[in-house]
Write a protein that holds these residues in place. Sequence first.
Motif, PDB file in Angstrom:
ATOM      1  N   GLY A   2       0.807  -1.214   0.000  1.00 52.35           N
ATOM      2  CA  GLY A   2       0.000   0.000   0.000  1.00 52.35           C
ATOM      3  C   GLY A   2       0.842   1.266   0.000  1.00 52.35           C
ATOM      4  O   GLY A   2       2.006   1.249   0.382  1.00 52.35           O
ATOM      5  N   PHE A  32     -10.702   0.458  -3.262  1.00 53.03           N
ATOM      6  CA  PHE A  32      -9.357   0.324  -2.704  1.00 53.03           C
ATOM      7  C   PHE A  32      -9.477   0.170  -1.188  1.00 53.03           C
ATOM      8  O   PHE A  32     -10.160   0.973  -0.547  1.00 53.03           O
ATOM      9  CB  PHE A  32      -8.504   1.561  -3.028  1.00 53.03           C
ATOM     10  CG  PHE A  32      -8.210   1.733  -4.486  1.00 53.03           C
ATOM     11  CD1 PHE A  32      -7.290   0.912  -5.120  1.00 53.03           C
ATOM     12  CD2 PHE A  32      -8.848   2.716  -5.235  1.00 53.03           C
ATOM     13  CE1 PHE A  32      -7.015   1.062  -6.478  1.00 53.03           C
ATOM     14  CE2 PHE A  32      -8.578   2.875  -6.588  1.00 53.03           C
ATOM     15  CZ  PHE A  32      -7.659   2.038  -7.210  1.00 53.03           C
ATOM     16  N   ASP A 120      -4.442  -0.819   0.361  1.00 53.40           N
ATOM     17  CA  ASP A 120      -3.984  -0.206  -0.889  1.00 53.40           C
ATOM     18  C   ASP A 120      -3.479   1.210  -0.628  1.00 53.40           C
ATOM     19  O   ASP A 120      -2.512   1.656  -1.232  1.00 53.40           O
ATOM     20  CB  ASP A 120      -5.128  -0.157  -1.910  1.00 53.40           C
ATOM     21  CG  ASP A 120      -5.604  -1.543  -2.308  1.00 53.40           C
ATOM     22  OD1 ASP A 120      -4.746  -2.366  -2.695  1.00 53.40           O
ATOM     23  OD2 ASP A 120      -6.816  -1.824  -2.197  1.00 53.40           O
TER      24      ASP A 120
END
Length: 260
Positions: A2, A32, A120
């Motif tokens: 991420g 996400f 993410d």
Amino acid sequence: MGKIIAIANQKGGVGKTTTAMNLAASLAVLEFKTLIIDADPQANTTSGLGQDPKEIKTSIYECMVDGIDVREIITSTSIGKLDLVPSHIDLVGAEVEMINMENREEKMKDVIKDLTADYDFIIIDCSPSLGLITINALTAADSVIIPVQCEYFALEGLGKLLNTIKIIQTRLNPNLEIEGILLTMYDVRLRLSNQVVEEVQVHFKNMVFDTIIPRNVRLSEAPSFGLPAIAFDADGKGAIAYMNLAGEIAERNGLSKVMN
């Protein structure tokens, strides 16, 4: 892995928390997996996402100072795929407690480094200062978004912040990049707003996001209901602008997911 993005500006009232909260929620809506870390003692992101800061017993503060495992305090929010690391007023004392600690600028980095495997995006809402907590956030981050309001004195203090970022790049975090400068509180009716947009775009060129965040009543009202704008008024200009920003950031980072 991420990406960690800090939202920073030592000037108050530039739309920093509004940006952190609504960008994080918009990224989550785009599918996400997103974590927002409230690193501001005012805890506005915490309350704006429906948590009562007075009821928070353990925050990012205890993780940095007492070594509490951050995974123990991550809470879910009303937005699927969006989690929160809350803040409370005790974070004010963290800077004092950390002064004599070894590697004091890297405490947040140590706390959150393993979380990049789970998310993410990790968004850090910094306090309106260039103190030790903000320096910790910039040391932990991959990049920084700088909100700049479309008002008189908009560029005041920006040089100081950019200088701080340079120092951090030199001494603490050589990989820190500027994700972009974000123009906020834009009022199409005001000549001043248009002048500020023009001035910032001329000065900083490609560093400025295409998305401009308008001054918007619904955007201001949403936190008092404990909701980000996308959950409060999805069709409002403010919510749409933050969805556009989330899309722009995803695109800049070579990612593309679509809304369900």
